[in-house]
Design a protein around this motif. Structure first.
Motif, short mmCIF file in Angstrom:
data_model
loop_
_atom_site.label_atom_id
_atom_site.label_comp_id
_atom_site.label_asym_id
_atom_site.label_seq_id
_atom_site.Cartn_x
_atom_site.Cartn_y
_atom_site.Cartn_z
N ASP A 197 0.84 -1.21 0.00
CA ASP A 197 0.00 0.00 0.00
C ASP A 197 0.87 1.25 0.00
OD1 ASP A 197 -2.31 -1.49 -0.03
OD2 ASP A 197 -2.60 -1.42 2.16
N ALA A 198 1.95 1.20 0.77
CA ALA A 198 2.84 2.35 0.81
C ALA A 198 3.54 2.54 -0.54
CB ALA A 198 3.89 2.16 1.92
N ALA A 199 3.89 1.44 -1.19
CA ALA A 199 4.52 1.53 -2.50
C ALA A 199 3.57 2.11 -3.53
CB ALA A 199 5.00 0.15 -2.94
N ARG A 200 2.30 1.69 -3.46
CA ARG A 200 1.31 2.22 -4.42
C ARG A 200 1.03 3.68 -4.15
NH1 ARG A 200 -0.94 -2.99 -3.05
NH2 ARG A 200 -0.64 -4.45 -4.80
N ALA A 201 0.99 4.04 -2.84
CA ALA A 201 0.73 5.43 -2.49
C ALA A 201 1.84 6.34 -2.99
CB ALA A 201 0.56 5.57 -0.98
N ALA A 202 3.06 5.78 -3.07
CA ALA A 202 4.20 6.56 -3.54
C ALA A 202 4.30 6.53 -5.06
CB ALA A 202 5.48 6.03 -2.91
N GLY A 203 3.40 5.78 -5.70
CA GLY A 203 3.44 5.69 -7.15
C GLY A 203 4.58 4.84 -7.66
N ALA A 250 4.64 1.32 -7.36
CA ALA A 250 4.26 -0.06 -7.69
C ALA A 250 4.01 -0.21 -9.20
CB ALA A 250 3.02 -0.46 -6.90
N PRO A 251 4.38 -1.36 -9.78
CA PRO A 251 5.14 -2.45 -9.14
C PRO A 251 6.60 -2.06 -8.91
CG PRO A 251 4.87 -2.91 -11.46
CD PRO A 251 4.09 -1.66 -11.20
N VAL A 252 7.19 -2.61 -7.86
CA VAL A 252 8.57 -2.30 -7.50
C VAL A 252 9.44 -3.47 -7.96
CG1 VAL A 252 10.14 -1.65 -5.66
CG2 VAL A 252 7.71 -1.12 -5.46
N HIS A 253 10.41 -3.16 -8.81
CA HIS A 253 11.27 -4.20 -9.34
C HIS A 253 12.53 -4.37 -8.49
CE1 HIS A 253 8.85 -4.47 -13.00
NE2 HIS A 253 8.84 -3.13 -13.02
N ARG A 254 13.04 -5.56 -8.53
CA ARG A 254 14.29 -5.83 -7.83
C ARG A 254 15.36 -4.85 -8.29
NH1 ARG A 254 15.24 -10.95 -9.41
NH2 ARG A 254 14.17 -11.89 -7.63
N GLY A 255 15.97 -4.16 -7.33
CA GLY A 255 16.96 -3.15 -7.65
C GLY A 255 16.42 -1.75 -7.58
N ASP A 256 15.08 -1.62 -7.58
CA ASP A 256 14.49 -0.28 -7.46
C ASP A 256 14.55 0.16 -6.00
OD1 ASP A 256 13.89 -0.32 -10.12
OD2 ASP A 256 11.74 -0.77 -9.86
N PRO A 257 14.67 1.47 -5.76
CA PRO A 257 14.60 1.97 -4.38
C PRO A 257 13.29 1.53 -3.73
CG PRO A 257 15.34 3.69 -5.86
CD PRO A 257 14.92 2.56 -6.73
N GLY A 258 13.39 1.05 -2.51
CA GLY A 258 12.21 0.63 -1.77
C GLY A 258 11.83 -0.82 -1.96
N TYR A 259 12.50 -1.51 -2.89
CA TYR A 259 12.18 -2.93 -3.12
C TYR A 259 12.56 -3.76 -1.89
CZ TYR A 259 12.60 -7.73 -4.80
OH TYR A 259 12.50 -9.09 -4.95
N SER A 260 11.76 -4.76 -1.61
CA SER A 260 12.06 -5.69 -0.52
C SER A 260 11.61 -7.08 -0.94
CB SER A 260 11.32 -5.26 0.76
OG SER A 260 11.36 -6.30 1.72
N SER A 261 12.45 -8.06 -0.67
CA SER A 261 12.07 -9.43 -0.99
C SER A 261 10.86 -9.86 -0.17
CB SER A 261 13.25 -10.37 -0.73
OG SER A 261 13.68 -10.28 0.61
N ARG A 262 10.64 -9.20 0.96
CA ARG A 262 9.47 -9.49 1.76
C ARG A 262 8.18 -9.17 1.02
NH1 ARG A 262 7.26 -5.77 4.73
NH2 ARG A 262 9.18 -4.56 4.74
N LEU A 263 8.27 -8.14 0.14
CA LEU A 263 7.09 -7.75 -0.64
C LEU A 263 6.96 -8.57 -1.92
CD1 LEU A 263 7.54 -3.86 -0.39
CD2 LEU A 263 6.22 -5.36 1.12
N ASP A 264 8.05 -9.23 -2.30
CA ASP A 264 8.07 -10.02 -3.53
C ASP A 264 7.74 -11.46 -3.18
OD1 ASP A 264 8.48 -11.09 -6.01
OD2 ASP A 264 10.63 -10.65 -6.10
N ARG A 265 6.47 -11.75 -3.02
CA ARG A 265 6.05 -13.03 -2.45
C ARG A 265 6.37 -14.22 -3.34
NH1 ARG A 265 3.24 -12.13 2.06
NH2 ARG A 265 2.31 -10.08 2.38
N ASP A 266 6.34 -14.03 -4.65
CA ASP A 266 6.63 -15.15 -5.53
C ASP A 266 8.09 -15.21 -5.95
OD1 ASP A 266 6.70 -13.00 -7.20
OD2 ASP A 266 5.11 -13.69 -8.54
N GLY A 267 8.89 -14.24 -5.50
CA GLY A 267 10.31 -14.26 -5.75
C GLY A 267 10.71 -14.08 -7.20
#
Length: 344
Positions: free
Chosen positions: A313-319, A321-338
């Protein structure tokens, strides 16, 4: 006339004794007595040239002392790990009070400001046949091959939620051990340097690293005996660089290993990166475990260092999303399917 008779009788008696002795010797098979030295002619003595010359004597052995032989203090060649060990203070272990992984900064910060976090820097250094993610400026190592120094085995590394921990980045001098042997007296900048210094970091087999925990050389050594000299030499180098001490048991364990390789050089990784306090210290979401867990394990590595989004939700609010690996704010915790894309 009587005197002559006496003399003749004495001579006959003496002759009789000699004959009796001679007959007895022959009857008993005895060899004639060995003549004394005074009876040997000078020509029968060995000439000086017949004696062994110094060059014919066994030369002093060049073999090293047995592995359990004590090492003489102050006699190690300069520049060796053994010489450096002799200069380390020997003290008791300080209390662990106040220790936390956070005392050494976030894991893993981009301390050299090359755009890549420390974990991926070490993977790129220690692995071969690496494949990197081009969308992260080739920072993130997606796969590679590790010749593991701790087990002398080959590990095929594949980045992912379930596979990344097969290779972990070990602090050769565990941070908890460092804290109890002088690091708590360092300032925050020096402790961040210690945690991110390439000299103190090795990519190794994950399960083996987990078994090490925060042990020092007195309680844990790599299973591969061929690497032990290099391993303890690296520990000595780190402790020397950061003014840390060793316990007596640790000192003796390291000395015992280095006595088998007294010429092992003290490794040098160059100056540690300067870690300045500030926004750049905000690390990835690779948090280290608590004090009861292995000291230096890490979870799936992430991209450029920035505080990750708390949730999608915070990623979408910041505009973002989707957050790619290597992008600022990316977290593997948010990347559920890896798959490298979070908050899809």
């Amino acid at each position: 006339m009587r005197a002559a008779t006496t003399t003749r009788r004495g001579g006959i008696a003496a002759l009789g004794v000699s004959v009796a002795l001679l007959l007895g010797a022959c009857a008993g098979g005895l060899e004639p007595a060995t003549p004394g030295v005074d009876d040997v002619a000078p020509s029968d003595l060995a000439a000086p040239s017949d004696l062994a010359a110094p060059s014919d004597l066994p030369a002093p052995s060049d073999e090293p002392a047995p592995s359990d032989a004590p090492v003489s203090s102050g006699t190690s060649p300069a520049g060796t790990a053994l010489a450096a060990l002799e200069g380390l203070p020997v003290k008791g272990r300080a209390p662990k009070t106040g220790y936390s992984r956070d005392q050494f900064g976030p894991a893993w910060a981009d301390v050299d400001h090359n755009g890549c976090d420390t974990r991926n820097d070490v993977l790129a250094r220690d692995l071969t046949r690496t494949v990197t993610d081009p969308d992260t400026h080739d920072c993130i190592v997606l796969s590679g091959v590790l010749a593991d120094p701790y087990t002398a085995t080959r590990i095929d590394f594949l980045r992912g939620q379930a596979t990344s921990t097969a290779v972990q980045i070990d602090h050769v001098v565990a941070l908890s051990d460092a804290w109890q042997k002088g690091a708590q007296q360092l300032d925050g900048v020096a402790r961040r340097q210690l945690a991110n210094d390439p000299l103190n970091l090795l990519a190794v087999d994950g399960p083996t690293n987990s078994g090490k925990g925060d042990g020092d050389a007195a309680t844990w050594l790599p299973p591969s005996k061929a690497f032990r000299c290099q391993y303890v030499a690296r520990q000595v180098a780190v402790k020397q660089a950061y003014a840390l001490w060793v316990t007596q048991a640790e000192h003796d364990a390291i000395a015992g290993i280095l006595s088998r390789c007294p010429d092992e050089p003290l490794p040098s990784g160059g100056p540690a990166p300067r870690v300045d306090a500030g926004p750049d210290d905000a690390g990835s979401d690779d948090t280290s475990p608590d004090d009861t867990s292995p000291d230096d394990t890490s979870s799936d590595d992430t991209g450029p260092t920035q505080e990750p989004f708390a949730n999608c939700d915070a990623a979408r609010a910041a505009g973002a999303a989707p957050v790619h690996r290597g992008d600022p704010g990316y977290s593997s915790r948010l990347d559920r399917d890896g798959d490298g894309t979070a908050c899809e």
